[in-house]
Write a protein that holds these residues in place. Structure first.
Motif, short mmCIF file in Angstrom:
data_model
loop_
_atom_site.label_atom_id
_atom_site.label_comp_id
_atom_site.label_asym_id
_atom_site.label_seq_id
_atom_site.Cartn_x
_atom_site.Cartn_y
_atom_site.Cartn_z
N HIS A 96 0.79 -0.58 0.02
CA HIS A 96 -0.10 -0.07 0.23
C HIS A 96 1.30 1.75 -0.45
O HIS A 96 0.05 2.09 -0.57
CB HIS A 96 -0.51 -0.13 1.54
N ILE A 98 3.36 1.92 -1.34
CA ILE A 98 3.99 2.08 -3.45
C ILE A 98 3.69 2.97 -3.97
O ILE A 98 4.39 4.27 -3.87
CB ILE A 98 3.97 0.56 -3.85
N PRO A 99 1.73 3.46 -4.59
CA PRO A 99 1.53 4.39 -4.44
C PRO A 99 1.82 5.89 -3.60
O PRO A 99 1.73 7.23 -4.54
CB PRO A 99 -0.28 4.45 -4.98
N GLN A 207 -15.96 7.05 -6.40
CA GLN A 207 -14.43 7.19 -6.64
C GLN A 207 -13.50 7.65 -7.65
O GLN A 207 -12.73 8.48 -7.93
CB GLN A 207 -13.68 5.70 -7.00
N THR A 260 3.13 -1.85 -11.00
CA THR A 260 3.16 -3.62 -11.40
C THR A 260 2.92 -3.28 -9.42
O THR A 260 2.90 -2.69 -8.60
CB THR A 260 4.55 -3.66 -11.57
N MET A 272 0.49 -8.90 -2.36
CA MET A 272 0.60 -8.61 -1.31
C MET A 272 -0.51 -8.28 -0.71
O MET A 272 -1.77 -7.98 -1.22
CB MET A 272 1.93 -7.45 -0.74
P1 TYM Z 1 -6.35 0.03 -1.67
O1 TYM Z 1 -6.20 0.44 -0.33
O2 TYM Z 1 -6.83 -1.58 -1.83
O3 TYM Z 1 -5.13 0.25 -2.07
C1 TYM Z 1 -4.58 1.58 -2.06
C2 TYM Z 1 -3.46 1.48 -3.36
O4 TYM Z 1 -2.51 0.86 -3.38
C3 TYM Z 1 -2.60 0.23 -4.44
N1 TYM Z 1 -1.89 -1.93 -4.19
C4 TYM Z 1 -0.91 -1.78 -4.07
N2 TYM Z 1 -0.13 -1.67 -4.47
C5 TYM Z 1 1.39 -2.29 -4.82
N3 TYM Z 1 1.45 -3.28 -4.52
C6 TYM Z 1 0.56 -3.91 -4.02
N4 TYM Z 1 0.54 -5.09 -3.45
C7 TYM Z 1 -0.89 -3.20 -4.01
N5 TYM Z 1 -2.11 -2.94 -3.33
C8 TYM Z 1 -2.67 -2.62 -3.50
C9 TYM Z 1 -3.51 0.40 -5.35
O5 TYM Z 1 -3.90 -0.28 -6.27
C10 TYM Z 1 -4.05 1.78 -4.99
O6 TYM Z 1 -4.00 2.85 -5.15
N6 TYM Z 1 -10.81 1.33 -4.12
C11 TYM Z 1 -9.34 2.10 -3.64
C12 TYM Z 1 -8.95 3.57 -2.94
C13 TYM Z 1 -8.84 4.54 -4.24
C14 TYM Z 1 -7.89 4.72 -4.46
C15 TYM Z 1 -8.31 6.44 -5.50
C16 TYM Z 1 -6.62 4.29 -5.25
C17 TYM Z 1 -10.02 5.13 -4.27
N7 TYM Z 1 -10.09 6.13 -5.17
C18 TYM Z 1 -7.45 6.62 -6.82
C19 TYM Z 1 -6.10 4.96 -6.20
C20 TYM Z 1 -6.63 6.15 -6.81
C21 TYM Z 1 -8.54 1.07 -2.55
O7 TYM Z 1 -9.15 0.11 -1.47
O8 TYM Z 1 -7.16 1.12 -2.62
#
Ligand code: TYM
Length: 390
Positions: A96, A98-99, A207, A260, A272
Protein backbone atom coordinates in the motif's frame (compact mmCIF):
# COMPACT_ATOMS: atom_id res chain seq x y z
CA UNK A 1 0.91 -18.75 -20.88
CA UNK A 2 -1.65 -16.23 -22.14
CA UNK A 3 -2.01 -13.00 -20.18
CA UNK A 4 -5.73 -13.62 -20.37
CA UNK A 5 -5.15 -16.17 -17.62
CA UNK A 6 -3.82 -13.34 -15.44
CA UNK A 7 -6.61 -11.93 -13.32
CA UNK A 8 -6.33 -8.24 -12.47
CA UNK A 9 -9.35 -6.58 -10.87
CA UNK A 10 -9.67 -4.21 -7.90
CA UNK A 11 -10.44 -7.32 -5.80
CA UNK A 12 -8.27 -10.05 -7.19
CA UNK A 13 -4.77 -10.21 -8.66
CA UNK A 14 -3.42 -13.62 -9.64
CA UNK A 15 -1.21 -15.19 -12.28
CA UNK A 16 -0.22 -18.79 -12.94
CA UNK A 17 3.22 -17.63 -14.04
CA UNK A 18 6.27 -17.84 -11.69
CA UNK A 19 7.34 -14.37 -12.75
CA UNK A 20 3.86 -12.98 -12.09
CA UNK A 21 1.55 -10.87 -14.24
CA UNK A 22 2.57 -10.32 -17.87
CA UNK A 23 2.43 -6.53 -17.71
CA UNK A 24 3.12 -5.93 -21.42
CA UNK A 25 0.10 -8.00 -22.33
CA UNK A 26 -1.93 -6.23 -19.64
CA UNK A 27 -1.11 -2.86 -21.27
CA UNK A 28 -2.54 -4.19 -24.52
CA UNK A 29 -5.60 -5.64 -22.80
CA UNK A 30 -6.34 -2.44 -20.84
CA UNK A 31 -5.42 -0.15 -23.74
CA UNK A 32 -2.96 1.99 -21.77
CA UNK A 33 0.56 3.05 -22.88
CA UNK A 34 3.95 1.78 -21.78
CA UNK A 35 6.18 4.16 -19.82
CA UNK A 36 9.04 4.07 -22.30
CA UNK A 37 12.48 5.68 -22.44
CA UNK A 38 11.16 8.55 -24.51
CA UNK A 39 8.69 9.49 -21.75
CA UNK A 40 11.38 9.22 -19.07
CA UNK A 41 13.82 11.38 -21.06
CA UNK A 42 11.10 13.97 -21.55
CA UNK A 43 10.17 13.79 -17.85
CA UNK A 44 13.77 14.54 -16.88
CA UNK A 45 14.15 17.30 -19.44
CA UNK A 46 10.99 19.10 -18.39
CA UNK A 47 11.21 18.68 -14.61
CA UNK A 48 15.01 18.77 -14.29
CA UNK A 49 14.72 15.77 -11.94
CA UNK A 50 16.14 12.29 -12.44
CA UNK A 51 13.10 9.96 -12.63
CA UNK A 52 12.29 8.13 -9.37
CA UNK A 53 13.70 4.58 -9.17
CA UNK A 54 10.10 3.29 -9.43
CA UNK A 55 10.05 4.84 -12.92
CA UNK A 56 13.61 3.89 -13.87
CA UNK A 57 12.98 0.24 -12.95
CA UNK A 58 9.58 -0.12 -14.59
CA UNK A 59 7.74 -0.47 -11.26
CA UNK A 60 5.49 2.31 -12.52
CA UNK A 61 5.22 0.85 -16.00
CA UNK A 62 2.08 2.14 -17.69
CA UNK A 63 0.30 5.47 -18.20
CA UNK A 64 -2.58 7.26 -19.78
CA UNK A 65 -2.01 10.79 -21.09
CA UNK A 66 1.18 11.48 -19.11
CA UNK A 67 2.43 13.52 -22.08
CA UNK A 68 -0.55 15.85 -21.61
CA UNK A 69 0.48 16.41 -17.98
CA UNK A 70 4.08 17.12 -19.02
CA UNK A 71 2.81 19.56 -21.67
CA UNK A 72 0.79 21.39 -19.01
CA UNK A 73 3.78 21.54 -16.67
CA UNK A 74 5.98 22.80 -19.48
CA UNK A 75 3.48 25.58 -20.23
CA UNK A 76 3.17 26.53 -16.55
CA UNK A 77 -0.46 25.37 -16.48
CA UNK A 78 -1.98 23.75 -13.38
CA UNK A 79 -2.95 20.16 -12.61
CA UNK A 80 -3.44 18.18 -9.43
CA UNK A 81 -2.76 14.72 -8.05
CA UNK A 82 -5.40 12.30 -6.78
CA UNK A 83 -4.93 8.94 -5.08
CA UNK A 84 -6.67 6.89 -2.40
CA UNK A 85 -6.95 4.01 -0.01
CA UNK A 86 -9.72 1.63 1.00
CA UNK A 87 -9.19 1.35 4.76
CA UNK A 88 -10.13 -2.27 5.46
CA UNK A 89 -7.87 -2.88 8.44
CA UNK A 90 -5.76 -1.03 10.97
CA UNK A 91 -2.53 -2.24 9.45
CA UNK A 92 -1.44 -1.13 6.00
CA UNK A 93 1.18 -3.30 4.31
CA UNK A 94 4.27 -2.41 2.31
CA UNK A 95 2.41 -2.77 -1.01
CA UNK A 96 0.00 0.00 0.00
CA UNK A 97 2.95 2.31 0.58
CA UNK A 98 4.10 2.18 -3.06
CA UNK A 99 1.60 4.66 -4.59
CA UNK A 100 1.88 6.95 -1.57
CA UNK A 101 5.69 7.05 -1.63
CA UNK A 102 5.52 7.80 -5.32
CA UNK A 103 2.84 10.47 -4.87
CA UNK A 104 4.96 12.18 -2.22
CA UNK A 105 7.82 12.33 -4.72
CA UNK A 106 5.54 13.64 -7.49
CA UNK A 107 4.17 16.29 -5.12
CA UNK A 108 7.74 17.42 -4.36
CA UNK A 109 8.68 17.50 -8.06
CA UNK A 110 5.59 19.27 -9.39
CA UNK A 111 4.55 21.22 -6.26
CA UNK A 112 0.87 20.62 -6.96
CA UNK A 113 -2.16 19.99 -4.72
CA UNK A 114 -2.98 16.38 -3.84
CA UNK A 115 -6.35 14.95 -2.80
CA UNK A 116 -6.45 11.59 -1.03
CA UNK A 117 -9.75 9.72 -0.85
CA UNK A 118 -10.34 7.22 1.96
CA UNK A 119 -13.10 4.93 0.70
CA UNK A 120 -14.47 3.84 4.07
CA UNK A 121 -17.90 3.66 2.36
CA UNK A 122 -16.48 1.09 -0.09
CA UNK A 123 -15.12 -1.02 2.75
CA UNK A 124 -18.36 -0.71 4.77
CA UNK A 125 -20.22 -2.15 1.76
CA UNK A 126 -17.73 -4.79 0.60
CA UNK A 127 -16.49 -6.02 3.98
CA UNK A 128 -19.68 -5.39 5.91
CA UNK A 129 -17.81 -3.22 8.41
CA UNK A 130 -19.90 -1.03 10.74
CA UNK A 131 -20.04 2.57 9.49
CA UNK A 132 -18.54 3.92 12.73
CA UNK A 133 -15.71 1.38 12.59
CA UNK A 134 -14.98 2.14 8.94
CA UNK A 135 -14.58 5.85 9.78
CA UNK A 136 -12.17 4.95 12.60
CA UNK A 137 -10.10 2.90 10.14
CA UNK A 138 -9.92 5.96 7.86
CA UNK A 139 -8.44 8.06 10.64
CA UNK A 140 -6.04 5.30 11.56
CA UNK A 141 -4.84 4.78 7.97
CA UNK A 142 -4.58 8.56 7.49
CA UNK A 143 -1.75 8.53 10.06
CA UNK A 144 0.22 6.04 7.95
CA UNK A 145 -0.42 8.11 4.85
CA UNK A 146 0.59 11.39 6.48
CA UNK A 147 3.77 9.65 7.74
CA UNK A 148 4.85 9.39 4.07
CA UNK A 149 5.62 13.13 4.33
CA UNK A 150 2.86 14.91 2.40
CA UNK A 151 2.91 18.70 2.63
CA UNK A 152 0.08 19.88 4.91
CA UNK A 153 -0.44 23.06 2.90
CA UNK A 154 -0.89 21.11 -0.35
CA UNK A 155 -2.75 17.95 0.76
CA UNK A 156 -6.42 17.30 1.46
CA UNK A 157 -7.31 13.88 2.90
CA UNK A 158 -10.96 12.93 3.28
CA UNK A 159 -13.14 10.09 4.53
CA UNK A 160 -16.03 9.54 2.11
CA UNK A 161 -18.42 8.74 4.95
CA UNK A 162 -17.66 12.02 6.68
CA UNK A 163 -16.91 14.43 3.87
CA UNK A 164 -19.39 13.81 1.06
CA UNK A 165 -22.46 14.75 3.13
CA UNK A 166 -20.88 18.16 3.76
CA UNK A 167 -19.82 18.82 0.18
CA UNK A 168 -22.79 19.29 -2.22
CA UNK A 169 -20.46 19.85 -5.21
CA UNK A 170 -18.98 16.38 -4.70
CA UNK A 171 -22.40 14.74 -4.41
CA UNK A 172 -23.68 16.59 -7.47
CA UNK A 173 -20.77 15.24 -9.54
CA UNK A 174 -21.46 11.72 -8.27
CA UNK A 175 -25.01 12.07 -9.60
CA UNK A 176 -23.79 13.52 -12.92
CA UNK A 177 -21.52 10.48 -13.31
CA UNK A 178 -24.15 7.98 -12.13
CA UNK A 179 -26.48 9.33 -14.81
CA UNK A 180 -23.89 8.53 -17.53
CA UNK A 181 -23.20 4.86 -16.66
CA UNK A 182 -25.70 2.06 -17.30
CA UNK A 183 -26.13 -1.10 -15.22
CA UNK A 184 -24.86 -3.08 -18.21
CA UNK A 185 -21.68 -1.02 -18.36
CA UNK A 186 -20.97 -1.29 -14.65
CA UNK A 187 -21.54 -5.06 -14.84
CA UNK A 188 -19.17 -5.26 -17.81
CA UNK A 189 -16.44 -3.22 -16.15
CA UNK A 190 -16.62 -4.56 -12.60
CA UNK A 191 -18.36 -7.92 -12.95
CA UNK A 192 -21.12 -7.18 -10.42
CA UNK A 193 -23.86 -9.81 -10.28
CA UNK A 194 -27.55 -9.95 -9.47
CA UNK A 195 -27.01 -10.75 -5.79
CA UNK A 196 -24.55 -7.94 -5.09
CA UNK A 197 -25.86 -5.17 -2.83
CA UNK A 198 -26.84 -2.13 -4.88
CA UNK A 199 -24.24 -0.11 -2.93
CA UNK A 200 -21.55 -1.82 -5.00
CA UNK A 201 -23.21 -0.81 -8.26
CA UNK A 202 -23.52 2.80 -7.12
CA UNK A 203 -19.99 3.02 -5.72
CA UNK A 204 -17.73 3.53 -8.80
CA UNK A 205 -18.88 7.15 -9.38
CA UNK A 206 -17.79 7.90 -5.79
CA UNK A 207 -14.22 6.88 -6.67
CA UNK A 208 -14.50 8.78 -9.97
CA UNK A 209 -15.68 12.12 -8.53
CA UNK A 210 -12.35 13.29 -7.02
CA UNK A 211 -10.90 13.20 -10.57
CA UNK A 212 -13.34 16.02 -11.40
CA UNK A 213 -11.87 19.25 -10.01
CA UNK A 214 -15.34 20.78 -9.56
CA UNK A 215 -15.84 18.32 -6.66
CA UNK A 216 -13.54 20.49 -4.54
CA UNK A 217 -14.69 24.12 -4.96
CA UNK A 218 -12.75 25.14 -1.83
CA UNK A 219 -9.50 24.04 -3.54
CA UNK A 220 -10.04 24.68 -7.25
CA UNK A 221 -12.54 27.59 -7.11
CA UNK A 222 -14.71 25.90 -9.77
CA UNK A 223 -11.94 25.81 -12.39
CA UNK A 224 -11.69 22.79 -14.70
CA UNK A 225 -8.28 21.44 -13.79
CA UNK A 226 -6.48 18.37 -15.18
CA UNK A 227 -5.96 15.49 -12.77
CA UNK A 228 -3.16 12.88 -12.55
CA UNK A 229 -3.86 9.63 -10.67
CA UNK A 230 -1.00 7.40 -9.50
CA UNK A 231 -2.18 3.92 -8.41
CA UNK A 232 -1.49 0.23 -8.96
CA UNK A 233 -3.09 -1.05 -12.15
CA UNK A 234 -5.84 -2.91 -10.23
CA UNK A 235 -7.67 0.43 -9.87
CA UNK A 236 -7.70 1.12 -13.62
CA UNK A 237 -11.30 -0.11 -14.21
CA UNK A 238 -12.59 2.80 -12.09
CA UNK A 239 -10.64 5.27 -14.15
CA UNK A 240 -11.48 3.78 -17.54
CA UNK A 241 -15.06 4.53 -16.55
CA UNK A 242 -14.06 8.03 -15.31
CA UNK A 243 -12.21 8.81 -18.54
CA UNK A 244 -15.25 7.81 -20.54
CA UNK A 245 -17.58 10.04 -18.52
CA UNK A 246 -15.42 13.12 -17.75
CA UNK A 247 -15.71 14.81 -21.20
CA UNK A 248 -19.45 14.16 -21.20
CA UNK A 249 -19.80 16.28 -18.04
CA UNK A 250 -17.44 18.95 -19.34
CA UNK A 251 -14.12 17.96 -17.73
CA UNK A 252 -10.76 16.72 -19.04
CA UNK A 253 -10.05 13.00 -18.86
CA UNK A 254 -7.82 12.21 -15.86
CA UNK A 255 -4.29 11.02 -16.66
CA UNK A 256 -2.88 7.93 -14.92
CA UNK A 257 0.39 6.40 -13.83
CA UNK A 258 0.05 2.67 -13.10
CA UNK A 259 2.33 0.57 -10.93
CA UNK A 260 2.98 -3.16 -10.96
CA UNK A 261 2.12 -5.09 -7.80
CA UNK A 262 4.40 -5.51 -4.86
CA UNK A 263 4.37 -9.31 -4.74
CA UNK A 264 3.43 -11.57 -1.84
CA UNK A 265 6.25 -13.18 0.16
CA UNK A 266 5.27 -16.55 -1.32
CA UNK A 267 5.91 -15.45 -4.93
CA UNK A 268 4.88 -13.18 -7.77
CA UNK A 269 1.75 -15.13 -8.68
CA UNK A 270 -0.22 -12.90 -6.36
CA UNK A 271 0.02 -9.48 -4.71
CA UNK A 272 0.64 -8.83 -1.07
CA UNK A 273 -2.68 -9.08 0.77
CA UNK A 274 -3.97 -7.69 4.08
CA UNK A 275 -6.16 -10.70 4.67
CA UNK A 276 -3.30 -13.20 4.88
CA UNK A 277 -0.79 -12.20 7.56
CA UNK A 278 2.02 -14.36 6.20
CA UNK A 279 1.95 -12.95 2.67
CA UNK A 280 2.73 -9.43 3.83
CA UNK A 281 4.97 -7.21 5.91
CA UNK A 282 2.77 -4.76 7.78
CA UNK A 283 3.74 -1.27 8.83
CA UNK A 284 3.06 -2.43 12.41
CA UNK A 285 5.42 -5.44 12.27
CA UNK A 286 8.37 -5.55 14.69
CA UNK A 287 11.97 -5.97 13.52
CA UNK A 288 11.81 -9.56 14.73
CA UNK A 289 8.59 -10.33 12.85
CA UNK A 290 10.11 -8.89 9.67
CA UNK A 291 13.18 -11.07 10.05
CA UNK A 292 11.14 -14.20 10.74
CA UNK A 293 8.67 -13.62 7.90
CA UNK A 294 11.39 -13.01 5.31
CA UNK A 295 13.52 -15.93 6.47
CA UNK A 296 10.59 -18.32 6.68
CA UNK A 297 8.32 -17.29 3.79
CA UNK A 298 10.20 -15.27 1.14
CA UNK A 299 10.15 -17.45 -1.96
CA UNK A 300 13.69 -18.19 -3.08
CA UNK A 301 15.04 -18.34 -6.61
CA UNK A 302 18.15 -20.08 -5.28
CA UNK A 303 19.21 -23.70 -5.77
CA UNK A 304 18.44 -26.58 -3.41
CA UNK A 305 22.00 -26.91 -2.05
CA UNK A 306 24.89 -24.49 -1.57
CA UNK A 307 26.99 -26.50 -4.04
CA UNK A 308 24.31 -26.31 -6.72
CA UNK A 309 23.77 -22.62 -6.01
CA UNK A 310 27.48 -21.87 -6.42
CA UNK A 311 27.47 -23.83 -9.66
CA UNK A 312 24.22 -22.69 -11.31
CA UNK A 313 23.39 -19.44 -9.50
CA UNK A 314 19.99 -18.05 -8.47
CA UNK A 315 17.07 -16.75 -10.53
CA UNK A 316 16.35 -13.09 -9.68
CA UNK A 317 13.18 -13.05 -11.79
CA UNK A 318 11.35 -15.29 -9.35
CA UNK A 319 13.28 -14.55 -6.15
CA UNK A 320 11.08 -12.45 -3.87
CA UNK A 321 13.93 -10.99 -1.82
CA UNK A 322 15.52 -9.65 -4.99
CA UNK A 323 12.15 -8.45 -6.32
CA UNK A 324 11.50 -6.59 -3.09
CA UNK A 325 14.97 -5.02 -3.19
CA UNK A 326 14.02 -3.53 -6.58
CA UNK A 327 11.29 -1.60 -4.77
CA UNK A 328 13.25 -0.49 -1.73
CA UNK A 329 16.99 -0.45 -2.46
CA UNK A 330 17.46 2.93 -4.10
CA UNK A 331 21.14 2.57 -5.01
CA UNK A 332 21.20 1.35 -8.65
CA UNK A 333 24.84 0.21 -8.53
CA UNK A 334 24.37 -1.81 -5.37
CA UNK A 335 21.24 -3.45 -6.78
CA UNK A 336 23.12 -4.39 -9.94
CA UNK A 337 26.00 -5.86 -7.90
CA UNK A 338 23.48 -7.96 -5.98
CA UNK A 339 21.78 -9.08 -9.18
CA UNK A 340 25.07 -10.17 -10.73
CA UNK A 341 26.28 -11.81 -7.52
CA UNK A 342 23.08 -13.78 -6.97
CA UNK A 343 22.77 -14.81 -10.61
CA UNK A 344 26.37 -16.10 -10.67
CA UNK A 345 25.95 -17.97 -7.38
CA UNK A 346 28.45 -15.84 -5.48
CA UNK A 347 25.70 -14.49 -3.20
CA UNK A 348 23.63 -17.06 -1.32
CA UNK A 349 19.90 -16.81 -0.56
CA UNK A 350 20.61 -16.27 3.17
CA UNK A 351 22.89 -13.33 2.34
CA UNK A 352 20.32 -11.82 0.00
CA UNK A 353 17.62 -12.14 2.66
CA UNK A 354 19.90 -10.52 5.25
CA UNK A 355 20.34 -7.49 2.98
CA UNK A 356 16.58 -7.20 2.47
CA UNK A 357 15.73 -7.69 6.17
CA UNK A 358 17.99 -4.80 7.16
CA UNK A 359 16.45 -2.45 4.60
CA UNK A 360 12.91 -3.39 5.58
CA UNK A 361 13.62 -3.10 9.30
CA UNK A 362 15.05 0.40 8.80
CA UNK A 363 12.15 1.46 6.60
CA UNK A 364 9.43 0.15 8.90
CA UNK A 365 11.09 1.44 12.11
CA UNK A 366 11.53 4.92 10.59
CA UNK A 367 7.88 4.84 9.46
CA UNK A 368 6.72 3.81 12.95
CA UNK A 369 8.73 6.59 14.58
CA UNK A 370 7.30 9.25 12.26
CA UNK A 371 3.78 7.87 12.64
CA UNK A 372 3.96 7.87 16.45
CA UNK A 373 4.34 11.67 16.32
CA UNK A 374 1.19 12.15 14.22
CA UNK A 375 -1.54 13.09 16.68
CA UNK A 376 -5.31 13.08 16.08
CA UNK A 377 -5.15 16.88 15.85
CA UNK A 378 -2.59 16.70 13.04
CA UNK A 379 -4.85 14.27 11.13
CA UNK A 380 -7.78 16.67 11.54
CA UNK A 381 -5.71 19.50 10.03
CA UNK A 382 -5.24 17.47 6.81
CA UNK A 383 -8.95 16.61 6.76
CA UNK A 384 -10.36 20.12 6.98
CA UNK A 385 -11.77 21.26 3.60
CA UNK A 386 -9.63 24.30 2.89
CA UNK A 387 -7.84 26.49 0.40
CA UNK A 388 -4.55 24.83 -0.71
CA UNK A 389 -3.19 28.02 -2.23
CA UNK A 390 -4.31 27.03 -5.73
P1 TYM B 1 -6.44 -0.13 -1.67
O1 TYM B 1 -6.61 0.30 -0.26
O2 TYM B 1 -6.75 -1.55 -2.03
O3 TYM B 1 -4.98 0.18 -2.14
C1 TYM B 1 -4.40 1.47 -1.95
C2 TYM B 1 -3.43 1.75 -3.08
O4 TYM B 1 -2.40 0.77 -3.06
C3 TYM B 1 -2.33 0.09 -4.30
N1 TYM B 1 -1.95 -1.28 -3.98
C4 TYM B 1 -0.76 -1.79 -4.30
N2 TYM B 1 0.29 -1.25 -4.96
C5 TYM B 1 1.36 -2.04 -5.18
N3 TYM B 1 1.44 -3.33 -4.74
C6 TYM B 1 0.42 -3.90 -4.06
N4 TYM B 1 0.52 -5.16 -3.63
C7 TYM B 1 -0.76 -3.12 -3.81
N5 TYM B 1 -1.95 -3.35 -3.20
C8 TYM B 1 -2.65 -2.22 -3.31
C9 TYM B 1 -3.72 0.25 -4.93
O5 TYM B 1 -3.69 0.16 -6.33
C10 TYM B 1 -4.06 1.65 -4.47
O6 TYM B 1 -3.45 2.62 -5.33
N6 TYM B 1 -10.60 1.63 -3.99
C11 TYM B 1 -9.22 1.95 -3.61
C12 TYM B 1 -9.09 3.30 -2.90
C13 TYM B 1 -9.07 4.49 -3.82
C14 TYM B 1 -8.06 4.81 -4.76
C15 TYM B 1 -8.48 6.02 -5.39
C16 TYM B 1 -6.83 4.19 -5.10
C17 TYM B 1 -10.03 5.47 -3.91
N7 TYM B 1 -9.66 6.38 -4.81
C18 TYM B 1 -7.65 6.64 -6.36
C19 TYM B 1 -6.04 4.82 -6.08
C20 TYM B 1 -6.47 6.01 -6.69
C21 TYM B 1 -8.66 0.86 -2.72
O7 TYM B 1 -9.40 0.12 -2.07
O8 TYM B 1 -7.28 0.86 -2.64
Amino acid sequence: MAADDDIVTPWNVTSKNDTGIDYDKLIKRFGSSKIDDELLVRFEKITGKKPHHFLRRGIFFSHRDMHTILNLYEQGKPFYLYTGRGPSSDAMHLGHLIPFMFCKWLQDVFKVPLVIQLTDDEKAIWKNIKIEDAIKLSYNNAKDIIACGFKPDKTFIFSNLEHIGNNPAFYQNMIRIQRCVTFNQVKGIFGFGDSDPIGKIAFPPTQASPAISGSFPFIFKNQKVHCLIPCAIDQDPYFRMTRDVAPRIGYPKPALLHSTFFPALQGSQTKMSSSDNNTAIFLTDTAKQIKNKVNKHAFSGGQATIEEHRQFGGNCDIDISYQWLRFFLEDDEKLEEIRKGYTSGEILTGELKKELIEILQNLVTAHQETRSKITDDIVKEYMVPRDLGF
